[in-house]
Structures are given as C-alpha cells and as structure tokens.
Write an enzyme that holds these catalytic residues in place. Structure first.
Site, PDB file in Angstrom:
ATOM      1  N   ASP A 310       0.854  -1.186   0.000  1.00  0.00           N
ATOM      2  CA  ASP A 310       0.000   0.000   0.000  1.00  0.00           C
ATOM      3  C   ASP A 310       0.896   1.244   0.000  1.00  0.00           C
ATOM      4  O   ASP A 310       2.094   1.170   0.249  1.00  0.00           O
ATOM      5  CB  ASP A 310      -0.962  -0.021   1.209  1.00  0.00           C
ATOM      6  CG  ASP A 310      -2.157   0.910   1.005  1.00  0.00           C
ATOM      7  OD1 ASP A 310      -2.135   1.725   0.052  1.00  0.00           O
ATOM      8  OD2 ASP A 310      -3.107   0.847   1.793  1.00  0.00           O
TER       9      ASP A 310
HETATM   10  C1  BGC Z   1      -5.095   3.231   0.316  1.00  0.00           C
HETATM   11  C2  BGC Z   1      -5.463   2.190  -0.706  1.00  0.00           C
HETATM   12  C3  BGC Z   1      -5.337   2.771  -2.093  1.00  0.00           C
HETATM   13  C4  BGC Z   1      -3.937   3.308  -2.300  1.00  0.00           C
HETATM   14  C5  BGC Z   1      -3.711   3.903  -3.675  1.00  0.00           C
HETATM   15  C6  BGC Z   1      -3.756   3.873  -0.011  1.00  0.00           C
HETATM   16  O1  BGC Z   1      -3.423   4.909   0.839  1.00  0.00           O
HETATM   17  O2  BGC Z   1      -5.044   2.637   1.600  1.00  0.00           O
HETATM   18  O3  BGC Z   1      -6.759   1.731  -0.459  1.00  0.00           O
HETATM   19  O4  BGC Z   1      -5.641   1.809  -3.048  1.00  0.00           O
HETATM   20  O5  BGC Z   1      -3.704   4.318  -1.332  1.00  0.00           O
HETATM   21  O6  BGC Z   1      -4.404   5.073  -3.834  1.00  0.00           O
END
Ligand code: BGC
Length: 756
Positions: A310
């Site tokens: 993430d």
């Molecule tokens: C979130 C994810 C997301 C990713 C990309 C992260 O901060 O937790 O759910 O897909 O960012 O935007």
C-alpha cells in the site's frame, strides 16, 4: 549487441506471434514461455524496475504534492524513472479528475515514453482507485459506495455495476483497478467502513466475488475489463482502537474464521492482484509478514497473482512501525515477506535498494524473478503486450445512460428504512422543510474517492445532478419544498431559522451525516453524531411536526437520543450521485425501499458488538443482563409492504457426511405494494469445541413479490457451511445440532460425520 538481438527476437515473439492473434487467445503455456524468454534477457535493474509502482505526480514538473491545474511532464523525470530505473507501473493522480481524453493522453504519453525509449519495451501497467465507478474520470457515472452495494444483498446488481465501472476505467486508458475492498469491517469507528461490504465475512466474500467477476470477466483479456485488486490483506477492518491503520490484535483462529475467507473466495474466483494492509497483526506489520504473505497467501491459498504494497507502507516500516532501521532494511523485509510490487509513489529508492540487496546476496534473485514473473503475467492478462495504447478500442458507451440508471437502481435498492411509525412514509401531497448538512450536497452523498481523494472539493461536482433538496423540489414542485441548512458538519449555521421554517411545513426532513473523508482523515474520537446535528434535530422536534431522519453517513453514528423524536428513519449510507433522486423516490413512494443493514447499528458508543458475537458476550443466560441491544440488528430493514415468513422446513432432520441439505421457507407479501426482500439464512452451532458465534450468515437471496404473492424459497447447505476454524487453526466440523433461522422462523437438524 547480443542483448539487442535477443531483445528484438523477444519483441517479435511477443508482438507478432502466433499469427496475428491477441493475448486472450494464447494458452497459458504460451504466455509462460514468453515470460521465460523475457526474464532471461532482463537485467537485474530492469527486474527491480518492474517491481516499482510510482505515483503519476512523480513524473510531473514540480514537487509531488503541489496543487496543479495542468499536468506538465518533466522530461528528466520521465527518463530517469521510466527508462534509467525502468519503473513498471504508475498510478493515480488523486488531486483532480481528468476526462477520458485527458487520461488517454497522459497515460498514453507515459506509455509512449517507455515504448519509444526503453530497451525491452515492456508496457507500463497503470493503476487507479475506481472504487465507486470510475471516480477519477470526469463525467463518469458515480455508483454508490461499496457499503450501499452490500446493503442491497443483491450480487447480480453488484456484478453489473462492476462491469460498467470496468468499461469506464478502460475508457480512461487504465487496466488495473485497486478494488474491491475485501476487508471485513469489525469496528464501526473505522472511517473506511463505507468502502467495505460490511461486518460479515460471508457477505463480503459473496459480494467481493460478484464484483471481481464483473470487473475482470472470466476470459483472458478483454478490452472492456480491468484487473481487480483485492485489498487490504489482512484484517485491516479490525483496528483495535477504530483508527485507520491501527494495530490489529487477533487470535489466529479469528483471523482465519473472519478475515481470510473473503480473500480465499476471491482467489477461487480469479482475483489477480492483492494489496497489503498498512496495519500490523499481533505486532507484525503486514508488509513485513512472511507468514501472512508467503506462507498463507501464496502457499496455502495458492495465490498466483501480484501482491502490491500500500501507499508508502514499505517506508512506514521504518518510522511508523519501527521494525526497520532504514529504507534498505525495509525493502529487504518486505520483498522477503513476499511483496511483488512496491507502491513507492515518490521516487526510485525501492529499486535502487533492491538491486543492491540482490548483489550482496541478502535477497535471492529467485525471489525477484518470482515477483517479476507475476507482474509480467498481469501485464499479459491486461492485454498490454497486445495493444499498450488500447488503440484498437473505442468506448462510445462511456458514462452511459444504462450505467446512470443502474446507479440509481442500486442507490434506491440500498436505502434502508429503519423506522416508519404510523406509516409516516411515503409522503404524499405535503409541504416539506429539508434541512441538515447533507440536504443540499453532492459531496455528502458521494463521500471520499469522489473526483478527488477526500471527496470534499466542490469544484469538481457534476453539473445537473440533483441533491436531496433539489430532487425533492423536482418531484414535489418548488413551492412545496423549502431548505434551510441548519448546520454544517460540526458547527451551527442557522438552527433557529430552520425551526421557524419548520413551523410552516407539514413535515421536516432532516438530512444528517458525515463529512466526506477517507483513510487517516476519517478518524473520529467517538461514534456520537456531532453535537450540533443532534441539537438541530432536538430543536426541530420541539415544533411537534412529523420528523423524518435521513442519514447520509458511512458509519453508524449514534442516534439513541434523537431516534424517538423521528417518526421515520432512512439510512442512505453514501448512495453516490444518484442518491438525491433515489432518496426522493423513496420518501415520496415512487420506490419501495428494500435495503438491509450490512452491519450492526450500535446504540451506545461504548457498546460495540458484531451480530456474530459469542453467547458469552451476552451473559444473559443467568442474570437477564443482556448487553446486546443494538439500535438495529445486522440485516434489519423495513419496507412499505409487509413480508411474512412461514413453514421453514429442512429436507431431513439429519445431515450425514458430505450430503447436502435442502431448506425451504415460504415468503408472502401480505401488504399492498410490490416489494423486494433480502432473505437471510443464519446457522447456529449449538455446541462446539470453540465457543460458537450466536449465529452466522450462510446464504442470502433477494426476492421480489407482488402484493398477495407467496413464494417458496429454497437453499442448499452442506458440511462445508457448518465448518469452523478449530483451536489448531484448521477447519473442523463436529457432530451435533445446528439451528437454522430465516426471518422469524427457526428449526434445527443434526449433523453426523460418519455414514452408518
Ligand atoms: C489506500 C489504498 C489505495 C492506495 C492507492 C492507499 O493509501 O489505503 O486503499 O488503493 O492508497 O491510492
């Protein structure tokens, strides 16, 4: 020179053979052969680059987070990040929505840079968070958020919505979508509940599988499909203090019982990529958890797709989780744990460290090869080797009327009627006051991830889409509807004015709610509805006029004290752009609500339980002190018609071995309107070696009945449905009695393992 020759041979092999067929027609063995030959000529640097996923702003002029109204690529950054460091993937923008044409231009421009200048011409895989429609594409249809999809209990609609979303995402030149959320939301304080399918593991699994099916399709590559990414592995939905990314403390037994099944189901249904949770489980950050990512996900569940980290979470192993001393160590921990692609939005540091770690022998090159193999496979599956620019594809149905109609349907079907005293609803010829923070706001209806990440910026709102207030005006006529805001999210605007206006109305519609937000900014200190919104409702109620509460909120905020003041309560969750129309349709009786709560609605901020708690949680067997008195139970939802359950019957009073058991129940519509009902089947294990939950959802279906119509509904269950996770973490089934509940009906049967 030899390398160049081999590259040319490879490219010829990839793009020209066999014949003129497209990747969707290539057998898996052919793809693997192509991947092998590509891997054999890739340098270590090229492999590490493939494992890097950058944020698009890293390629633009200026600092990453500067506000932008035009996007200008920085040639030096394009060369350095995409060519010298060979980043294999780019994602998102997040600060404002682009039109499909702009997406085509910008993603195409990145792709072109790689195709023109890189040695191996491996296409970029672009990723995006299209979590309720193609929410980052201007003009796309915004669907209701996932929690609304769950409230419909209708997997067919979810599949359709996912298919139409995939189409709009492809039309935006993007083949990879960071959805669905497969997190099971076990703590109502958590701000991302609205992005999930709710608190029940089975419901999340069924909805997730439907969404993945609609989004990815079943075939190989299809120009209208995108690759789904199930997130966030694992147990992200159970933050111990309700804050986003807070640590999770959980037994392995519960981890396997509650959080693993939706991922298992998704993998069985072809899920091709998975994002890791930024939280830690029992003290081990998931991004560094080899047991979770490799032993369980890759080996036990047999996941063959890509595991992506993430946003910035590998770096967070250093200062947030304090398990890595520096970036190099963080990269080592995460790659060894099993991460295949690193979402390091800002720069190339991940790839630099990885190359060094392989050179010093701290990370085996075979681990890198495994990751790159998975990534290349994803790119083949996305059709990128066929047509990196999607140049053969046209998307005339972008943001189609059919999609908008489906969005309205789903929004309507998700609306959950929680109270309707004296049939206050539906309203007919009345004079209404509409008030409250959510009454006249598209942003409140949509929530986070709507045109922008936070969803708060009003400048990108779609034109011509009615808010609740406007939709009521459209239907009742302007002179029948007055509007006074009353409050903001946390502060008063003009409560007294609303009260004065209420005196002149026949009915008050108070639209309370939560400000759009996601991730960390969505953290709250307690579940209580902001005090000012409570006061608005109390003051309005003093007028003695009938009061309808419309709740536009991702989380179940506490309404215990104002609930008695309302004659009717409609839970809207975050119904998206069509929410205004859907709510007006339901309030005015054009549609009959049929949503059911996908989570337990707590009565007290300090009394947080899920419906599938243990009986020992209740403790009322001796003292009558049952603490489980939620405001509304999981699965609850009223209708304008009446449904009656009768004659629940089991095909046999004993189920043996691997046999199946057929269950039937009769459902009648005894009211005066056509209506839809979610029929939920719960099973309770009466005695087990691990304390069983009071009940567990095992099947559901959505049924439509005309007034006076009666239908027999049947379900089939088997031993698989009676298994639970034993003390040793393995699935087990034990002989004994099981209770079945559907509606107000109840029966039981005996399960026996052996056949004689
Ligand atoms: C979130 C994810 C997301 C990713 C990309 C992260 O901060 O937790 O759910 O897909 O960012 O935007």
């Amino acid at each position: 020179m030899r390398d160049l020759f081999r590259s040319l041979l490879f490219l010829a092999a990839v793009f020209l053979s066999p014949g003129s067929t497209h990747a969707q027609e290539w057998p898996e063995s052919e793809i693997n052969r192509k991947i092998d030959s590509l891997l054999s000529i890739m340098t270590l640097e090229e492999k590490a680059g493939q494992m890097l996923n950058l944020g698009m702003p890293a390629l633009l002029e200026g600092a990453f987070y500067i506000p932008r109204d035009t996007l200008i690529f920085d040639e030096e950054k394009l060369d350095r990040l995409l060519i010298s460091y060979g980043a294999g993937s780019v994602q998102n923008l997040g600060s404002y929505p682009l039109t499909p044409e702009e997406w085509r231009y910008y993603v195409g421009r990145i792709q072109k840079h790689v195709m023109d200048r890189s040695r191996l011409k491996i296409p970029i895989l672009y990723g995006i968070d299209a979590v309720h429609g193609a929410n980052y594409t201007a003009g796309s249809v915004l669907f209701p958020q996932q929690i609304n999809l769950a409230a419909t209990f209708d997997t067919g609609r979810v599949r359709q919505a996912a298919a139409l979303t995939a189409y709009d995402v492809r039309a935006s030149q993007t083949a990879w979508n960071y959805a669905p959320m497969l997190d099971v939301a076990r703590n109502p304080l958590w701000g991302r509940i609205y992005e999930t399918f709710g608190e029940d593991s089975y419901l999340v699994g069924e909805m997730g599988a439907a969404l993945i099916g609609g989004m990815q399709g079943t075939g190989f590559y299809h120009p209208e499909k995108v690759i789904a990414c199930g997130k966030h592995f694992l147990a992200y939905g159970e933050p111990h203090n309700g804050k986003d990314r807070a640590p999770v403390f959980i037994t392995e037994q519960m981890l396997r019982e509650i959080h693993l099944p939706p991922f298992r189901k998704a993998i069985e249904n072809g899920l091709l990529s998975i994002m890791v949770s930024g939280a830690s489980v029992n003290g081990v950050p998931s991004h560094a958890d080899q047991w979770l990512l490799t032993d369980i996900l890759k080996e036990e569940l047999g996941f063959k797709g890509v595991i992506i980290s993430d946003w910035g979470e590998i770096d967070n192993l250093i200062n947030v989780h304090q398990v890595a001393a520096n970036e190099r160590e963080a990269v080592k921990l995460s790659v060894l744990a099993g991460i295949d692609m690193c979402m390091e939005p800002y720069d190339e540091s991940f790839a630099v460290h990885l190359v060094d770690l392989v050179r010093t022998g701290e990370v085996p090159e075979s681990r890198v090869d495994d990751a790159v193999r998975r990534i290349l496979h994803l790119k083949f599956r996305a059709g990128l080797f066929d047509d990196p620019f999607f140049s053969d594809c046209e998307y005339p149905e972008f943001s189609s009327e059919a999609a908008a109609a489906l969005s309205l349907d789903i929004a309507t079907e998700s609306l959950t009627l929680l109270k309707n005293e004296g049939d206050l609803l539906p309203l007919s010829d009345v004079q209404v006051l509409v008030t409250g923070v959510a009454a006249h706001s598209l942003n409140y209806l949509n929530g986070g991830w709507s045109r922008t990440w936070s969803g708060q910026d009003t400048s990108y709102n779609d034109q011509g889409v009615p808010t609740i207030y406007e939709a009521l005006q459209l239907q009742l006529g302007k002179d029948r509807v007055s509007y006074v805001p009353g409050t903001d999210y946390l502060t008063e605007i003009d409560i007294q004015k609303a009260v004065v206006q209420a005196q002149k109305a026949d009915v008050i519609i108070a639209c309370i709610g939560e400000m759009p937000a996601t991730e960390k900014p969505s953290d709250i200190e307690n579940l209580d509805l902001p005090e000012v919104q409570v006061r608005l409702v109390e003051e309005l109620a003093k007028t003695g006029k009938p009061l309808i509460l419309v709740m536009v909120q991702g989380r179940p905020r506490i309404i215990r004290e104002i609930e008695p003041l309302a004659g009717a309560i409609l839970m809207a969750y975050l119904p998206g752009n069509e929410g205004g129309r859907a709510i007006a349709n339901v309030l005015l009786g054009k549609s009959n609500p049929s949503g059911s709560l996908p989570y337990t609605y707590p009565r007290y901020s300090g009394s947080i339980w899920t419906y599938d708690h243990l009986l020992s949680d209740e403790r009322d067997v001796y003292f009558g002190l049952n603490g489980f008195t939620p405001q509304y139970e999981f699965g609850f939802g009223l209708s304008y018609t009446e449904f009656n359950y009768s004659n629940l019957a089991v095909g046999s009073d004993t189920l043996v071995g691997d046999d199946e058991l057929r269950l039937t129940v009769e459902l009648s519509n005894t009211g005066r309107r056509a209506g839809r009902e979610a029929v939920l089947l719960f099973v309770s294990d009466e005695l087990a070696s691990v304390s069983p939950p009071v009940k567990k959802l095992k099947r559901f279906t959505k049924v439509e009945l005309q007034p006076g119509e009666k239908r027999e509904i049947s379900f089939v269950i088997s031993a698989e449905d009676l298994k639970f996770t034993g003390r040793d973490g393995l699935p087990v089934i034990e002989d004994g009695y099981f209770t079945i509940r559907i509606g107000d009906q109840q029966t039981r049967f005996y399960y026996r393992t052996d056949l004689e």
